[in-house]
Structures are given as structure tokens and as C-alpha cells.
Design a protein around this motif. Structure first.
Motif, mmCIF file in Angstrom:
data_model
loop_
_atom_site.group_PDB
_atom_site.id
_atom_site.type_symbol
_atom_site.label_atom_id
_atom_site.label_comp_id
_atom_site.label_asym_id
_atom_site.label_seq_id
_atom_site.Cartn_x
_atom_site.Cartn_y
_atom_site.Cartn_z
ATOM 1 N N ALA A 160 -1.210 -14.327 -13.873
ATOM 2 C CA ALA A 160 -1.248 -15.842 -13.740
ATOM 3 C C ALA A 160 -2.390 -16.385 -12.953
ATOM 4 N N MET A 161 -3.229 -15.681 -12.497
ATOM 5 C CA MET A 161 -4.268 -16.177 -11.556
ATOM 6 C C MET A 161 -5.655 -15.694 -12.459
ATOM 7 N N LEU A 196 -0.374 -9.391 3.397
ATOM 8 C CA LEU A 196 -0.210 -10.493 4.237
ATOM 9 C C LEU A 196 0.529 -10.290 5.195
ATOM 10 N N TYR A 215 -5.401 -24.599 5.031
ATOM 11 C CA TYR A 215 -6.658 -25.210 5.818
ATOM 12 C C TYR A 215 -7.780 -24.431 5.634
ATOM 13 N N ILE A 241 -6.317 -20.332 1.504
ATOM 14 C CA ILE A 241 -5.641 -20.755 0.425
ATOM 15 C C ILE A 241 -5.885 -21.817 -0.130
ATOM 16 N N THR A 289 -6.473 -22.867 -3.860
ATOM 17 C CA THR A 289 -5.824 -23.939 -4.650
ATOM 18 C C THR A 289 -6.640 -24.480 -5.665
ATOM 19 N N VAL A 290 -7.878 -25.187 -4.927
ATOM 20 C CA VAL A 290 -8.693 -26.007 -5.605
ATOM 21 C C VAL A 290 -9.483 -25.161 -6.864
ATOM 22 N N PRO A 294 3.490 -29.287 6.459
ATOM 23 C CA PRO A 294 1.895 -29.735 6.516
ATOM 24 C C PRO A 294 1.968 -31.067 5.794
ATOM 25 N N ALA A 295 1.033 -32.317 5.988
ATOM 26 C CA ALA A 295 0.813 -33.645 5.293
ATOM 27 C C ALA A 295 0.412 -33.053 3.661
ATOM 28 N N PHE A 313 -7.875 -31.912 -0.902
ATOM 29 C CA PHE A 313 -8.006 -31.445 -2.192
ATOM 30 C C PHE A 313 -6.960 -30.166 -2.446
ATOM 31 N N GLN A 314 -6.482 -29.758 -1.534
ATOM 32 C CA GLN A 314 -5.617 -28.524 -1.694
ATOM 33 C C GLN A 314 -4.240 -29.303 -1.742
ATOM 34 N N THR A 346 -1.860 -30.150 -3.935
ATOM 35 C CA THR A 346 -0.859 -29.383 -4.887
ATOM 36 C C THR A 346 -0.169 -28.525 -4.336
ATOM 37 N N VAL A 347 -0.825 -27.436 -3.506
ATOM 38 C CA VAL A 347 -0.170 -26.231 -3.020
ATOM 39 C C VAL A 347 0.776 -26.744 -1.998
ATOM 40 N N ILE A 348 0.443 -27.702 -1.271
ATOM 41 C CA ILE A 348 1.335 -28.268 -0.136
ATOM 42 C C ILE A 348 2.451 -29.093 -0.688
ATOM 43 N N MET A 376 4.511 -26.201 -1.487
ATOM 44 C CA MET A 376 5.474 -25.641 -0.366
ATOM 45 C C MET A 376 6.616 -26.487 -0.024
ATOM 46 N N ALA A 380 0.657 -19.644 -11.017
ATOM 47 C CA ALA A 380 -0.374 -19.788 -10.353
ATOM 48 C C ALA A 380 -0.093 -20.479 -9.264
ATOM 49 N N MET A 381 0.419 -21.745 -9.181
ATOM 50 C CA MET A 381 0.712 -22.329 -8.057
ATOM 51 C C MET A 381 1.980 -21.850 -7.341
ATOM 52 N N LEU A 432 0.737 -18.819 -5.145
ATOM 53 C CA LEU A 432 -0.055 -19.525 -4.038
ATOM 54 C C LEU A 432 0.735 -20.380 -3.040
ATOM 55 N N ASP A 446 2.408 -17.684 -1.054
ATOM 56 C CA ASP A 446 1.321 -17.106 -0.029
ATOM 57 C C ASP A 446 1.356 -18.115 0.939
ATOM 58 N N ALA A 447 1.107 -19.356 0.885
ATOM 59 C CA ALA A 447 1.054 -20.367 1.607
ATOM 60 C C ALA A 447 2.106 -20.486 2.736
ATOM 61 N N TYR A 453 1.663 -19.879 6.507
ATOM 62 C CA TYR A 453 1.973 -21.106 7.399
ATOM 63 C C TYR A 453 3.259 -20.825 8.243
#
Lengths: 295, 295
Positions: free
Chosen positions: A88-89, A118, A152, A155, A159-160, B23-24, B28-29, B31-33, B36, B108-109, B112, B115-116, B120
């Protein structure tokens, strides 16, 4: 010893430290442990733990407290590769000339092995507390490691990167990816090394800038090699970025400019390194070698 | 206040604490936030942070240092659900009546975001060091959290669970899965709560046993509900274990024996809880409620 011998000696040292911290392949959950170890023992430059150890030594560190962090660093780097390779990646079947983890162990186990690496990274890093339970540097280093590996940090960059597949990237977004996807873990490596050695806030800041430059130069060099290398040298098919229609530093700035930039950025990093006024011969040589690396 | 009102009040409190640490959704990232937060705000019983907080209070804890750990706990639980739902794992499209993360954000997301969340979690837990930089309890709690979430805890259980799909399980392996897959995180929750409150080693050991029993009872009850519930009550199709040809406690021991075992194990946990000689009215009621829960 010349640099190449020196490098190999250190890689051996680091791989010995890492293997001390790898889990034994036993128990009902043996498969995931095998998949973890397969992934981490696949080789690689061990650059991140090496940068950590060298920065630690450079700033006066001399205990074993850095070792679990070195192993943790490589586990985080490895998990990111394992998940990056998933269907998927990036859907890569080979890495460093070997079949990728999910190809060997199946996709479910590939996901789990990445998660496990991780998690085990933090499990391993917290073993530093067993050595020095009340050492506040350990907590500070752990926090840097976590932040730089997360949204931050690495990851965030991934994502981008994932969202960019198949569409042109702005220069701004590309910089963001490069700063975070590769840069963040090098920053984590050097900063935790510095913090564990007891560096001042100002020193840690300088180290962060050096690491950021090293990461950027390394990533641009990666793009250059993706275009110029052969399968034999790189252990994976050439032009995979092109295959995946990715915007890279090379597609935006051209090959010659990219090469010049690697040199310029590396020099800036070198100057910052010298400004720390420490015996940095090996670290300098290591950074130099990144500019001229062929794989 | 009756138990139900008390429970709701605590869930609200916990969700407020968790949301403080989310997280706010910017950068650019973003989408993953978003992925989450979508995952963690999907609801749920918030049992793990609740057990952590209650154990912390029970053993005399009274600072905010437990709060980042509570949020971290829920992030770890959530990441495990997000990855469990992936096509290569359980391939679930719905959870708690809402579309799963990878269905909404893509595979994919989904990877991620999981993972995130895991990363986190550690990023968040290490914020406790900002409150109390040299508190050795924090390092100890971090280590327990990491171990119980990893290959010797939850991931270990998941590994065996994943490998068991489509083939009959021995009783030994089933016990292993139940002990680790659900039990380990409840143990992490209660043990970190105890450690952060300054419990003695003996108390932490008792707490671990209580948590292990609670986790086991909870998991058996889950199997029972998988057989007996309706789509409406559970927010997912009934009989998904059967659909996936999984061996469960119910398929091995039968429905009646499973129900009796839930009661027996819960009573054992309750006795151990009382042996701590603390004011445990709410915790007792919470554990009781698990026996009679309908979803």
C-alpha cells in the motif's frame, strides 16, 4: 587506519551493540521476532547510530547509556523502511539486494514487524533507565527521539511523500519532505547523542543544524543516485522515483545543480561542526564521504 | 450518582484529558493528523485510561503526571485497532458503527496513522518529564508501557492471533493470545497508574494480577458477545470471529462455561482488589459492570 577501515570498524562495533539489544527468536510470537531481526540485520550503513555515537563521544560522553539509544535509533529507521516497502506504500520487493520483509513473511506480519520494531525501539531506549534511573538526560533524549520520529518529524515527511505520489510537488513541500523524512532521524541521532553527553542547549542547537544539513545532503545524494546508479551498485532497480512518478530534488533543480547543492550544504555543516571546537576528524571524514558515496 | 452516571462523568473527564494531548490538524502533514484524531475520537469505553487513573488514585496519586500517560494509553490502544482493521489483517470496514480509518483515508494513510499514533503515544508520555524531569517513576512507567505494548505484550498476542486465522488453536495458544492481546494493555494501564502513584513492588504485582484477570474476563466476554450480540448493539456485524474461522474461548469451552469463567475470574480479581485495603468502590463497580456488559 584509513577512513574506510575506520568506518568498517565502527560499523562492526555498532552492529555488535545492536545485536545485544535484539530479541531472542523464541516463544509463540517467534515469527514476528524473526521478521524484526530479518529486517534489522539486512545490513545498511548504520549511519544514524553512528552519528549518535560520534556526537556523544565528540561532546564528552563516555558511558554505555548511549547504547540502548543507538539500537533504538536503528530500530526506528528499520521499521520505517519495512512499512515504506509495503504494497500500500512504495510496494518494493527488494531492498539492499534482499527480499523485503512483507515479501518473506507476508503482509500482515510485515505490518506487525514494523509496529514491533517501533515499539521495541522505545522499549530498548527505556533500558537506559535501568542503568541510571534518575538521569534527567535520558528523559530529555527520549522525548527528542519520539518527537523527531513522529508527525513533527519523520512521519510528517512520509505523509506528504505518500500524498505526493503521481502529482507534481511544489518546492516548498519537497523541502518539507526532505527536512523531515530523512533529516529528522539524523537530527534525532545527533541531538540525543549530544543531550546524553550533557551538551549545553546552544551546543544541541548547533548539532541540530549540522544534522539537518547532513540529512538534506544525504537525501539529495539519494535522488542523484536514483538517477545515476545501476541495479548492481544500489541493490534495487534504478530510477524507482521516476517509476513512481515522484518529484525529487533532481527533477526540480536538475542533476548538476543538485550535485553542487550537496557540496555546498555539506560544507556548511562542516563549518558548523568545526565551530564546536572538538576533535572531529572522524565525523568530518564521515560527512565528507556522504558527498562522494556511490550507493 | 449511580454507577452509570459516575461512569459517564469519568469518561467525559478522560476524553477532555485525551483531547488536550491530541495534535492540531494543521501543516503539510494535516491528513495523517486528521486520520489519527478520527481514529481516537471514534468513541469507545476509554477503559484503559480509566483503569490507569483509578489505580493511580486508589494508591494515593494526586498529580497531573498521570494524564499524558492516560492519553498515551488510549493512543496505543487506538493504533492497534487501526492496524488490526487493515485489509491485510482483519479487513474490517466498520468499527463502533463508523467506517474504519483506512476506509476513510486510504490504506497507506491507515498504516501511517497507526504508526503515528503509536509514536505519538511515547511522544505524549514523555511530556511527563516536562512536569517532573528527574522523577524516576516516570522512566519506570514508560518502560512498563513499552514492554506491555510490545512483543512480550500486546503485539506478541496479535502475532499469534494473526497466524491462527483459518486453523484450529490449541488451548495453550489461546491462553497466550488472551493474556497478551487484551490483558497486556490493561496491565500496562493499571501498573503505570500504580507506579506513578508510588506503589510498592508488592502492590504493583497485585495490581498486575488484577489487571490480568480483568483483561481475561473482558476478552472472554468479548467472545461471548460476538456470538450473542446483534449488529445494532455492537456496531459491527455479529459473528465476525466465526466469519474469520477463529478459535475463541467460546468455541473451545462452550457458551455456558465461558460465562461461568467470566464470573469466576472477575471475582478473583475483586478479591485481590479488596486485599489492597483501599477505598475501591468505583473500581469494584467498574469491574462488576464488565461481567454484565452487553456491548
Amino acid at each position: 587506519m584509513n577512513f574506510k577501515e575506520e568506518l568498517q570498524k565502527r560499523v562492526n562495533e555498532i552492529e555488535e551493540i545492536i545485536s545485544t539489544y535484539l530479541p531472542a527468536e523464541e516463544g509463540f510470537q517467534k515469527t514476528v521476532i524473526q521478521a524484526m531481526n530479518y529486517s534489522i540485520l539486512a545490513g545498511g550503513k548504520r549511519l544514524r547510530p553512528m552519528f549518535m555515537q560520534e556526537t556523544y563521544r565528540l561532546l564528552g560522553g563516555s558511558s554505555k547509556v548511549v547504547e540502548p539509544f543507538m539500537a533504538a535509533m536503528e530500530m526506528i529507521h528499520t521499521y520505517s523502511l519495512v512499512h515504506d516497502d509495503l504494497p500500500a506504500m512504495d510496494n518494493d520487493e527488494y531492498r539492499r539486494g534482499r527480499k523485503t520483509t512483507h515479501v518473506v513473511y507476508g503482509e500482515a506480519m510485515g505490518i506487525l514487524a514494523g509496529d514491533a520494531l517501533l515499539n521495541y525501539a522505545f522499549e530498548t531506549a527505556t533500558r537506559a533507565f535501568e542503568m541510571e534511573p534518575s538521569n534527567a538526560r535520558i528523559g530529555k533524549a527520549l522525548r527528542i527521539l519520539a518527537v523527531k520520529a513522529g508527525i513533527y518529524g519523520m512521519i510528517g515527511g512520509q505523509t506528504v511523500d505518500v500524498e505526493a505520489v503521481g502529482q507534481p510537488l511544489t518546492r516548498e513541500k519537497l523541502d518539507f519532505i526532505y527536512e523531515l523524512k530523512t533529516g529528522a532521524l539524523i537530527e534525532a541521532a545527533m541531538m540525543t547523542g549530544a543531550v546524553l553527553a550533557g551538551a549545553s542547549d546552544e551546543q544541541v542547537k548547533t548539532v541540530e543544524q549540522i544534522a539537518s544539513d547532513v540529512g538534506l545532503a544525504f537525501q539529495i545524494q539519494d535522488d542523484i543516485l536514483d538517477v545515476t546508479s545501476t541495479m548492481e551498485e544500489l541493490g534495487k532497480p534504478i530510477g524507482s522515483d521516476e517509476k513512481n512518478e515522484k518529484t525529487t530534488y533532481v527533477t526540480i533543480k536538475g542533476l548538476d545543480q543538485a550535485k553542487a547543492d550537496v557540496e555546498r550544504i555539506s560544507k556548511r555543516a562542516m563549518d558548523a561542526l568545526h565551530s564546536l571546537n572538538r576533535e572531529d576528524a572522524y565525523l568530518s571524514a564521515l560527512m565528507e564521504s556522504l558527498i562522494n558515496r556511490k550507493k
